[in-house]
Scaffold this motif. Sequence first.
Motif, short mmCIF file in Angstrom:
data_model
loop_
_atom_site.label_atom_id
_atom_site.label_comp_id
_atom_site.label_asym_id
_atom_site.label_seq_id
_atom_site.Cartn_x
_atom_site.Cartn_y
_atom_site.Cartn_z
N PRO A 229 40.76 109.05 0.30
CA PRO A 229 40.12 110.34 0.01
C PRO A 229 38.72 110.46 0.59
CG PRO A 229 41.14 109.43 -1.97
CD PRO A 229 41.17 108.35 -0.93
N HIS A 230 38.02 109.32 0.81
CA HIS A 230 36.72 109.39 1.46
C HIS A 230 36.87 109.95 2.87
CE1 HIS A 230 36.52 106.12 -1.52
NE2 HIS A 230 35.25 106.46 -1.69
N SER A 231 37.93 109.53 3.56
CA SER A 231 38.19 110.04 4.90
C SER A 231 38.60 111.50 4.87
CB SER A 231 39.28 109.20 5.57
OG SER A 231 38.84 107.88 5.82
N MET A 336 34.06 106.27 12.26
CA MET A 336 33.35 107.52 12.57
C MET A 336 32.42 107.90 11.42
SD MET A 336 36.40 109.86 14.17
CE MET A 336 37.38 109.35 15.57
N LYS A 337 32.93 107.77 10.21
CA LYS A 337 32.18 108.12 9.01
C LYS A 337 30.99 107.19 8.79
CE LYS A 337 34.70 107.51 5.37
NZ LYS A 337 34.21 106.18 4.90
N GLY A 507 28.07 98.70 2.99
CA GLY A 507 27.83 100.01 3.58
C GLY A 507 27.68 101.07 2.51
N VAL A 508 27.03 102.18 2.88
CA VAL A 508 26.80 103.29 1.95
C VAL A 508 27.14 104.59 2.66
CG1 VAL A 508 25.09 104.51 0.52
CG2 VAL A 508 24.99 102.00 0.74
N HIS A 515 29.72 102.33 -1.96
CA HIS A 515 30.27 101.11 -1.34
C HIS A 515 31.24 101.54 -0.24
CE1 HIS A 515 29.43 99.36 -5.54
NE2 HIS A 515 28.49 98.94 -4.72
N GLU A 516 30.73 101.61 0.97
CA GLU A 516 31.50 102.14 2.10
C GLU A 516 31.72 101.05 3.14
OE1 GLU A 516 30.79 106.16 4.26
OE2 GLU A 516 29.68 104.67 5.42
N GLY A 517 32.92 101.00 3.68
CA GLY A 517 33.20 100.11 4.79
C GLY A 517 33.34 100.90 6.08
#
Length: 628
Positions: A229-231, A336-337, A507-508, A515-517
């Motif tokens: 869902p983040h994507s 990309m994000k 990552g953020v 908490h982003e990868g």
Amino acid sequence: MNIAAGVSSASGLRRGGLAPTLAAMFESLFQSFEDQADASQTSARVAALRAQLRRLGLDGFIVPRADRHQNEYVDSSEERLAWLSGFTGSAGLAVVLRDRAAVFVDGRYTLAVMDQVDLSVFEPVALAKATPSAWLEENLRRGSRIGYDPWLHTPGQVERFAKAVEAAGGALIPVERNPIDVIWANRPAPPLGKITLHARKHAGETAARKLARVAAVLAGNDLLVVSDPHSVAWVFNIRGQDVSHTPLPLAHALIFKTGKPRLYVDARKLGEKLRGTLSQLADLKEPRHLEHDLEELGRKGKKVLFDAATAPSRLVGIVKAAGGVCDIGSDPIALMKARKNAAEIAGARAAHIRDGVAFVRFLHWFAQNAPAGKLTEIDAAQALETFRRETGKLKDVSFPSIAAAGANAAIPHYRVTIKTNARIRNGIFLIDSGGQYEDGTTDITRTLAVGRPTAKMRDRFTRVLKGHIAIARAVFPKGTSGAQIDALARLPLWRAGLDFDHGTGHGVGSYLSVHEGPQRISKLGSTPLEPGMILSDEPGYYSAGHWGIRIENLVVVEPRSINGAELEMNGFETLTLAPIDLELIEPSLLDAEEIAWLNAYHARVRHELSPLLEPGARRWLAKATKRI
């Protein structure tokens, strides 16, 4: 609101303290979660699950802490592991067999799990000692049939479990309906959070352009199943309200190499204007149509790219069964994000100034009130959120605040509850928290001295600070990964025979996950760090049973020009603005360059934030950022 007057407890407020509605919200939040994850009900719930498994002809069942998207934060209706076992950590898994049960946790939760679960029912197992697959292979009887919900496991997870179960002479069986859902009498309804557009001024790029970029990198695949869902949120420039702390819309999407994308989302989440906007970008479909559509694409022999980290085994199985080709790889949107554009970086800077003002106001309040010994951990968490809400821009905290006093600070991912709420006394207090703003996501940790710190506290704190500064000052060639610089944060501790068990940085996102990868600074961080990536810099030290230390700022990767350099070089710009406790520093352990960095950082904090503070907090900040 004059919050500096103080807070006496989670339920009682003194003059000018927290608004009663906020205190009531905290009480309700903590209590409702404790009611749901009630270990006193574990025995009865496990017995009911075993009875249901017998009806299904199963000898055991795997219970992950997961939803259909492998989200870190899940809706209350998806908290099956917490409901069954009482364990409330953000990562874990249980296996329930006919005569025994185990709950598996990583190093963050080895202490917490002992306090949360019924030890007469569940055996806590540290992942460092045994994986669920290894445990299954060792404990299954021949002929055992072990069930799993294919919506809650990725293909890779299913493959590992199947190999282990088959090695023990058993069979891994997918279930049509999760048996926990059958016995969970008062299970909350699925979320229907409103979806909103993420403004172009914050996103920095149109959704149409993002979708075109994704389609262009599909190479030999006909389409991508967007299961994260983040994507979905990033590529369509939307945000949602379906889970706590991260503005996610729970949805799937199909992006084709050629042709209009499809967005599978409950129409009740969309207003009329937003529906019109999204309809220009994609065909809007109800989630129930996803399985049928993938089956149809499979029958046409399409080659479908799935994200190995988030794709449900259920969807992969549908495409394979229909005759399609499945490519289990990486979601191209993730990288990309991760590379923030100029608008997103500008938003992050603005969010950190705003958040820094709120945090300094909290530190000033804490300095006034903590020495009396009457504050509790919940008081501190409430106070900090109040200061953030007073900005008028806070959408949510970016994760449950870690407000930890004394021995609780030695638990890296401690989560305060009414049951564990400790009084803040002389020693160390650690506060790890963050905010979600439309222009950026923040995450900051500060370790604070209450009373006079010991020489050992000062030594350990200064070693952690040295590691923090080493990352902040690092320069590195293009292509360098997080694993290659992780040791910089550990060297000052290693020299004293010490270390910490978590990664140095994660990552953020940009008004997305804290908490982003795929970017991270850790021993396992294989992704090259590229300009625009935002990460945390947070080494720590933990004295089990006594106290813990962590210092965290967010940083953004930027190109770095070096005279005479023969390589493209990168470095970090520090985004977070808040003083580091001088009372905990042993200056003799810092070298001249480290002292210069600290003094320059504090001068910047003072310059950026002082004009935005009231006189009392401004005077406090001047003392807190004095030169050493």
